[in-house]
Structure formats: structure tokens, C-alpha cells
Design an enzyme around this catalytic site. Sequence first.
Site, PDB file in Angstrom:
ATOM      1  CB  SER A   1      -3.988   9.011  91.171  1.00  8.69           C
ATOM      2  OG  SER A   1      -3.976  10.364  90.898  1.00  8.69           O
TER       3      SER A   1
ATOM      4  CG  HIS B   1      -6.362  11.705  95.195  1.00  6.68           C
ATOM      5  ND1 HIS B   1      -7.411  10.993  94.692  1.00  6.68           N
ATOM      6  CD2 HIS B   1      -5.537  11.951  94.145  1.00  6.68           C
ATOM      7  CE1 HIS B   1      -7.234  10.816  93.388  1.00  6.68           C
ATOM      8  NE2 HIS B   1      -6.110  11.379  93.043  1.00  6.68           N
TER       9      HIS B   1
ATOM     10  CD  GLU C   1     -10.646  10.083  96.638  1.00  8.71           C
ATOM     11  OE1 GLU C   1     -11.677   9.534  96.221  1.00  8.71           O
ATOM     12  OE2 GLU C   1      -9.510   9.772  96.203  1.00  8.71           O
TER      13      GLU C   1
ATOM     14  CG  ASN D   1      -9.295   7.414  90.331  1.00  7.11           C
ATOM     15  OD1 ASN D   1     -10.089   7.961  89.565  1.00  7.11           O
ATOM     16  ND2 ASN D   1      -8.090   7.920  90.576  1.00  7.11           N
TER      17      ASN D   1
HETATM   18  N1  LIG Z   1      -3.178  14.797  86.516  1.00  7.28           N
HETATM   19  C1  LIG Z   1      -4.200  14.421  87.251  1.00  7.28           C
HETATM   20  O1  LIG Z   1      -5.352  14.437  86.812  1.00  7.28           O
HETATM   21  C2  LIG Z   1      -3.982  13.983  88.676  1.00  7.28           C
HETATM   22  C3  LIG Z   1      -5.057  14.023  89.572  1.00  7.28           C
HETATM   23  C4  LIG Z   1      -4.848  13.681  90.909  1.00  7.28           C
HETATM   24  C5  LIG Z   1      -3.588  13.257  91.312  1.00  7.28           C
HETATM   25  N2  LIG Z   1      -2.569  13.184  90.400  1.00  7.28           N
HETATM   26  C6  LIG Z   1      -1.238  12.777  90.919  1.00  7.28           C
HETATM   27  O2  LIG Z   1      -0.468  13.956  91.117  1.00  7.28           O
HETATM   28  C7  LIG Z   1       0.915  13.670  90.868  1.00  7.28           C
HETATM   29  C8  LIG Z   1       1.436  14.635  89.805  1.00  7.28           C
HETATM   30  O3  LIG Z   1       0.671  14.496  88.625  1.00  7.28           O
HETATM   31  P1  LIG Z   1       0.674  15.624  87.487  1.00  7.28           P
HETATM   32  O4  LIG Z   1      -0.412  15.245  86.541  1.00  7.28           O
HETATM   33  O5  LIG Z   1       0.664  16.973  88.100  1.00  7.28           O
HETATM   34  O6  LIG Z   1       2.094  15.362  86.789  1.00  7.28           O
HETATM   35  P2  LIG Z   1       2.951  16.356  85.896  1.00  7.28           P
HETATM   36  O7  LIG Z   1       3.781  15.478  85.028  1.00  7.28           O
HETATM   37  O8  LIG Z   1       2.100  17.401  85.260  1.00  7.28           O
HETATM   38  O9  LIG Z   1       3.908  17.086  86.957  1.00  7.28           O
HETATM   39  C9  LIG Z   1       4.872  16.423  87.722  1.00  7.28           C
HETATM   40  C10 LIG Z   1       6.011  17.418  88.012  1.00  7.28           C
HETATM   41  O10 LIG Z   1       6.882  16.810  88.971  1.00  7.28           O
HETATM   42  C11 LIG Z   1       8.222  17.108  88.603  1.00  7.28           C
HETATM   43  N3  LIG Z   1       9.068  16.067  89.199  1.00  7.28           N
HETATM   44  C12 LIG Z   1       9.184  14.776  88.821  1.00  7.28           C
HETATM   45  N4  LIG Z   1      10.009  14.129  89.655  1.00  7.28           N
HETATM   46  C13 LIG Z   1      10.416  15.031  90.594  1.00  7.28           C
HETATM   47  C14 LIG Z   1      11.252  14.946  91.743  1.00  7.28           C
HETATM   48  N5  LIG Z   1      11.849  13.814  92.099  1.00  7.28           N
HETATM   49  N6  LIG Z   1      11.409  16.068  92.485  1.00  7.28           N
HETATM   50  C15 LIG Z   1      10.809  17.232  92.147  1.00  7.28           C
HETATM   51  N7  LIG Z   1      10.009  17.352  91.071  1.00  7.28           N
HETATM   52  C16 LIG Z   1       9.809  16.274  90.308  1.00  7.28           C
HETATM   53  C17 LIG Z   1       8.230  17.125  87.099  1.00  7.28           C
HETATM   54  O11 LIG Z   1       9.304  17.888  86.594  1.00  7.28           O
HETATM   55  C18 LIG Z   1       6.865  17.758  86.791  1.00  7.28           C
HETATM   56  O12 LIG Z   1       6.935  19.157  86.657  1.00  7.28           O
HETATM   57  C19 LIG Z   1       0.997  12.200  90.497  1.00  7.28           C
HETATM   58  O13 LIG Z   1       1.265  11.469  91.657  1.00  7.28           O
HETATM   59  C20 LIG Z   1      -0.414  11.902  89.997  1.00  7.28           C
HETATM   60  O14 LIG Z   1      -0.765  10.541  90.156  1.00  7.28           O
HETATM   61  C21 LIG Z   1      -2.718  13.561  89.107  1.00  7.28           C
END
Ligand SMILES: NC(=O)c1ccc[n+]([C@@H]2O[C@H](COP(=O)([O-])OP(=O)(O)OC[C@H]3O[C@@H](n4cnc5c(N)ncnc54)[C@H](O)[C@@H]3O)[C@@H](O)[C@H]2O)c1
Length: 387
Positions: free
Chosen positions: A120, A141, A153, A191
Site C-alpha cells: 500500500s 494494489h 491499482e 491513498n
Molecule cells: N489490510 C489492508 O487493508 C490492505 C489493503 C491493501 C494492501 N495491503 C497490503 O497488503 C499486504 C498484506 O497486508 P494484510 O493486511 O493482508 O496483512 P496480514 O498481517 O493480515 O497478513 C500478512 C501475512 O503475511 C505473512 N508473512 C509475513 N512475512 C512473511 C514472509 N516473509 N513470507 C511469507 N509470509 C509472510 C504473515 O504470516 C501473515 O499471514 C501489506 O503489504 C499491506 O500494506 C493491505
Amino acid sequence: MEEKMTVGVIGAGTMGAGIAQVAAQAGHPVLLADARAGAVEKALDTLRATLDKLVAKQKLSSDEAVAIHGRIRPAASVADLAPCGLVIEAIVEDINVKKQLFRELGGLVAQDAILATNTSSLSITAIAAACRQPGRVIGLHFFNPAPLMPLVEVVPGMATDDGLAIRCAELMRGWRKVPVICKDTPGFIVNRVARPFYGESLRMYEEGVADMPTIDQALKDIGFRMGPFELMDLIGNDINFAVTRSVWEAFFYEPRYKPSLTQQRQVESGRLGRKTGRGYYSYEAGTGMPEAKPDPAVAEAITRRVLAMLINEAADALFLRVASARDLDLAMTKGVNYPKGLLAWADERGAAYWVDVLDALQAEHGEDRYRPSPLLRRMAASGLSFF
Ligand SMILES: NC(=O)c1ccc[n+]([C@@H]2O[C@H](COP(=O)([O-])OP(=O)(O)OC[C@H]3O[C@@H](n4cnc5c(N)ncnc54)[C@H](O)[C@@H]3O)[C@@H](O)[C@H]2O)c1
């Protein structure tokens, strides 16, 4: 039927699980990996419950639900993703961890496989630079919840191959998503352009223009689904504050994006929003929402100020060629459910009206934050419209 490429998804958290579902619904075999033991199994259990609900609501047949679930298989490690034609990373938002992963992936998948990140807030260019072939790295994204929010995106980095963004946008259309293409700049489109919805509302509250429920109600009355304070409570004030801060810092402290002290104190107090039972409002059982104080002149002042700042932000993103006018408007309607695209909204009264509003705000406050984008000024002078 043509066999679809295998899609790898790394990270089985909120976003990864949703993206895996979207890819499987589009007919792709999916390999889902996560570093945390049990995370993929948990995601698959949750998906089964989600699909069962869709079957109960008759949005999906039970055969389709079984097929979608069956297409997603756990990958024991990242090395298992070698057969994938596309890998989407959705792990922790940490540049060093992501770089390490892309370094590893570069040597693992076929030469023509696409490597995408769902980051993000991080630079696609920086993540791609860690990969042996940065030309195949791109940002995809998705928005939360990925199966429901149509926007994606598509963000090429500085070294991304020409044409890859168009190919990815085409693929996303096949996944029934609405892709927009944008430059690798902080906050991408949504964002970045949405910042004043929160920031200007917090400023008006701080200045005593109106209380929070009155600001929320005024904006809902012109078509926003939620008011800014309700929405910050839903998103979580810690998350919303962190995004604002990261965009502000990434733009080298551009005054338009300056975070709010009110929100910082809110975070410090632990009143993060719905998830802690208290944010700007209380969500404890038995406490109703406070009433707005209806006053047409105040409501007009609130909406004029927030809209002027949002429109200016969208116009400046167009001025700096972050995305096309069409994609800027699509992003706000399909990614955050704005009732209209901001540039189309600007056209209704014409750019000259909004430049006057911004000039008056700048004269009153003496702050650079209100300076109109050169493009908005140019359009005002020429009488042209965005569409
Ligand atoms: N939550 C949102 O609203 C949102 C929206 C758009 C983008 N994002 C982006 O998406 C990504 C994930 O966000 P999320 O909210 O799903 O996080 P989350 O914490 O729910 O999930 C992340 C997962 O990745 C795993 N993980 C961490 N490091 C790892 C590695 N090195 N190898 C394999 N697995 C690994 C963790 O165990 C976890 O299950 C981030 O980059 C975030 O910025 C989040």
C-alpha cells in the site's frame, strides 16, 4: 478449455486470502504460501465458510464453491511457487522483508513470470530493484476486502517492462476487477487523493467549525457512504494516522498532507475506533451515536471546504501525470465508493469556482496547504472542463 496459468499468492492474511479467492474464482489454480505455520489452513477454513454463505444466499452453486476451494492449494514454501506464471506478494509491509522475498523469487520462477506486490505504501521501484529482473515486477494494489472491492491499482515501477501494466490491467479485467494504471508515487491514487477527506475534516473540527457528528452528517448528505470520523473509526485511527504520516513523509513533508495532532492524541489514548470499542465515537453497548446539529450554512461550508481540497488533490495528481482523468475518477468511485469522481464533480461548477474557494481559504489561513494546483488554475482561466 484453455488451461489457466497458476497464480502464487504469498501471505495468507487479510489481503492474500482475499486475492487467492479472486484468482480461484477467475478459474486459476492457486498456490498459497505463508511463513506462519497454520496460516494457509486457517485461510482455507475461512474461505470455505465464506463460500458456504454465498451458496446459502444463492450467489454461487455448491459445485462452483467446491471447485473454487479446490483450486487453492497450500504451498509448503516459496520454492513450491516455481510453476507460477504470476506471483502476488501480500506479506508484512516491511521494505527489507519484501526485498528479500523478491530477491528469492527472481531466481525461482520462469523468466516470463510476473512478480507483483500488493504493497500500500512502499515504492514498487525499490522492491523491484532487489529482483534480478526488475522489468517483470509491478504493483497490483487490491482493496480490502479484495473479493468485494472492484478496484486494482496497477503500478509499474521505474524499471518495469513497457506493456506489462497494460497486460496486467487486461488480466485484472478478466478477474472482473476494475484496473487503473498509476505512477509509482506515494499513496498511488486512492491513498493520496483521499487524504483531505480526513485531514480537512480534522482541521475543521480543530478550528471549531463544527463537531464531529455534524461534519460526518454534512458529508453523508452529499452522498459519501460514511462520514470521515465514522470512517476513521472503522479503518482504525492507528492505521489511518500511519497512512497519513507515511504519505506526508514520502512527499518530503508536503504541508497538504500534514497529519493531525487530534488524531495523534486519539491514537496515543488507545481509542483506536470500533476495534477498541471507542474512537471518536463510543461503540459500547447502550451508547447511541451523538446527534448532528443541522444548519444548512454550516453544512455548506463543510462540504465546500472538503470537496475543494479533494478536487484540488485529484487535479494535482492529473497535473503531475499520476494517472489519467478517467482512472483518477474510477479509482475514487470503485476503490472507496465516492458518490462521483472528483474531476467530474469539479466540472459541475467549473474549475473557477473551486479556485475561488481555495484562494479564499489560503487568504484566510495563510497556509500553503490551500494553494490551488497549477492545472486547476489553468482550467479556471481557460474555462475548460476535465471531461
Ligand atoms: N489490510 C489492508 O487493508 C490492505 C489493503 C491493501 C494492501 N495491503 C497490503 O497488503 C499486504 C498484506 O497486508 P494484510 O493486511 O493482508 O496483512 P496480514 O498481517 O493480515 O497478513 C500478512 C501475512 O503475511 C505473512 N508473512 C509475513 N512475512 C512473511 C514472509 N516473509 N513470507 C511469507 N509470509 C509472510 C504473515 O504470516 C501473515 O499471514 C501489506 O503489504 C499491506 O500494506 C493491505
